[in-house]
Scaffold this motif. Structure first.
Motif, PDB file in Angstrom:
ATOM      1  N   ASP B  95      17.107 -46.478  69.397  1.00 16.44           N
ATOM      2  CA  ASP B  95      17.725 -46.384  68.067  1.00 16.44           C
ATOM      3  C   ASP B  95      16.832 -45.515  67.176  1.00 16.44           C
ATOM      4  O   ASP B  95      16.062 -46.013  66.361  1.00 16.44           O
ATOM      5  N   TRP B  96      16.983 -44.218  67.352  1.00 18.63           N
ATOM      6  CA  TRP B  96      16.115 -43.293  66.606  1.00 18.63           C
ATOM      7  C   TRP B  96      16.268 -43.482  65.103  1.00 18.63           C
ATOM      8  O   TRP B  96      15.278 -43.459  64.365  1.00 18.63           O
ATOM      9  N   ALA B  97      17.507 -43.644  64.657  1.00 19.41           N
ATOM     10  CA  ALA B  97      17.740 -43.771  63.211  1.00 19.41           C
ATOM     11  C   ALA B  97      17.103 -45.047  62.676  1.00 19.41           C
ATOM     12  O   ALA B  97      16.512 -45.068  61.586  1.00 19.41           O
ATOM     13  N   GLY B  98      17.213 -46.116  63.443  1.00 21.49           N
ATOM     14  CA  GLY B  98      16.595 -47.372  63.030  1.00 21.49           C
ATOM     15  C   GLY B  98      15.084 -47.244  62.927  1.00 21.49           C
ATOM     16  O   GLY B  98      14.460 -47.755  61.984  1.00 21.49           O
ATOM     17  N   LEU B  99      14.503 -46.560  63.893  1.00 25.84           N
ATOM     18  CA  LEU B  99      13.053 -46.337  63.855  1.00 25.84           C
ATOM     19  C   LEU B  99      12.677 -45.562  62.596  1.00 25.84           C
ATOM     20  O   LEU B  99      11.731 -45.912  61.891  1.00 25.84           O
TER      21      LEU B  99
END
Lengths: 85, 312
Positions: B95-99
């Motif tokens: 979850d790149w966006a979450g990171l």
């Protein structure tokens, strides 16, 4: 007065890769310039001079192999730099 | 290292002074990652090849799969201290966006709070983003957040670990690397705890004799282009010589090609300032169709000896 570097010393004799190197430079150099501003009107009346000083000249550190030397402090006679070994 | 200091006064007069120092302890931490055999069997084969009974690999490299471990103890390098000297861990948060948005801050802080003091290592998150198909800008935001959080914990706890992003060196074959530029503008405070990582592969050149291509020159060029960012620590999370002909799919290399290429590669890596760790990656494929050389044949003792030479 000519610029003189009295000493340049590292905080350790040797470093491991990745350690922080701290370089302290003790120098003598008149890096101050004085600027006097006088305003004269059309009638030839001049103001009293306003004196301002500024720090001129510079101090820089380079190395081979290349490292980025960050200036930590400089009080006009002692400058400190750090870099990653 | 020769350090040159220049002071210029207000009149333009210049004073110069040089001071020298030695940067040692730069032996590269070598590790071996063999998908098919695993670290224990690989170790055993390497020891036998040179008649050495101690632990050979300088570090244990592991991949966390699609999840970031919650703690060091539950990570795949948890036994690094028992069997190996250091740890190289590749974590993943899909979850790149979450990171990037902070959704995993607590997880990251918890993990870095659990890393034992005294275990040296290199850690990355979401390596080889070029292969994952996501938005590079989001990945950059994510790895920067990860590095900032980890670097702060490393400093606070006095850990001997470096954190950084890992890209594929082939991104420098074009301008694609610019999309993944996470290192430019890195805060000064985080630089000492940060490494720049690459996965770096080369190909074979036709002979006779067939030889492995020079992988050091392009590596050095990439690293030198990164140095102005202030990062001065480097690691190869994967490296190896692909037996296929450069630019083609035909396999022309052999174990002998690998054996002949390895010493020069080792010497070249040793000459790169700040190169701290390199992991020789083997695809796990076997037989004549294997893309990458296995730890076998005449290459095995050569590699084992190189790794042994780097033992602390």
């Amino acid at each position: 007065m000519a610029a003189v570097i009295n000493s340049a010393t590292l905080d350790q004799a040797a470093y491991l890769s990745g350690e922080i190197m701290t370089l302290t430079v003790d120098y003598t150099a008149d890096r101050t310039i004085t600027v006097a501003t006088i305003v004269t009107d059309a009638g030839g009346n001049s103001s009293a001079p306003v004196i301002a000083t500024a720090l001129c000249g510079d101090i820089e550190v380079t190395s081979d192999p290349v490292r980025i030397w960050d200036l930590v402090s400089d009080n006009g006679t002692v400058a400190t730099f750090t870099a990653v070994a | 290292m020769i350090i040159t200091v220049r002071v210029r006064d207000a009149t333009g007069a210049v004073a110069t002074r040089q001071v020298s120092t030695t940067i040692g302890g730069s032996s590269i931490s070598y590790g071996t990652y063999d998908i098919a055999r695993g670290i224990d069997a690989t170790e055993a084969a390497m020891r036998t090849a040179i008649g050495y009974n101690g632990v050979l690999n300088n570090h244990q490299r592991a991949y966390s799969g699609t999840n970031h471990p919650l703690t060091f103890a539950t990570s795949k390098v948890a036994n690094a201290a028992n069997w190996h000297h250091t740890a190289m861990l590749n974590t993943k948060l899909t979850d790149w966006a979450g990171l990037a948005n902070g959704a995993y801050d607590a997880l990251i802080n918890g993990f870095w709070s659990s890393w034992p003091v005294g275990i040296r290592g290199w850690v990355t998150c979401n390596h080889e983003p070029e292969n994952d198909g996501g938005d590079p800008a989001v990945w950059v935001a994510g790895i920067r957040r990860y590095v900032a959080l980890a670097a702060a914990r490393i400093r606070a706890r006095g850990l001997d670990v470096a954190v950084g992003g890992v890209l594929m060196s082939y991104s420098w074959d074009s301008e694609r690397w610019r999309d993944y530029d996470w290192w430019t503008g890195l805060p000064t405070i985080d630089r000492p705890q940060t490494f720049f990582g690459l996965d770096h592969y080369g190909r074979c050149l036709p002979g006779p004799p067939v030889v492995g291509e020079d992988m050091i020159t392009p590596l050095r060029e990439i690293i030198d282009s990164v140095r102005p960012s202030g990062i001065q620590r480097f690691a190869l999370f994967e490296c190896g010589l692909d037996r296929r002909r450069k630019g083609q799919s035909t396999i022309i290399g052999s174990n002998q090609t690998i054996a002949d290429w390895l010493p020069g590669f080792d010497t070249g890596l040793q000459s790169i300032a700040g190169m701290e760790a390199a992991n020789m990656f083997f695809s796990g494929q076997v037989g004549p169709a294997a893309q990458y050389a296995q730890i076998g044949g005449v290459a095995l003792p050569i590699w084992a000896q190189i790794v042994k030479n780097g033992l602390p």
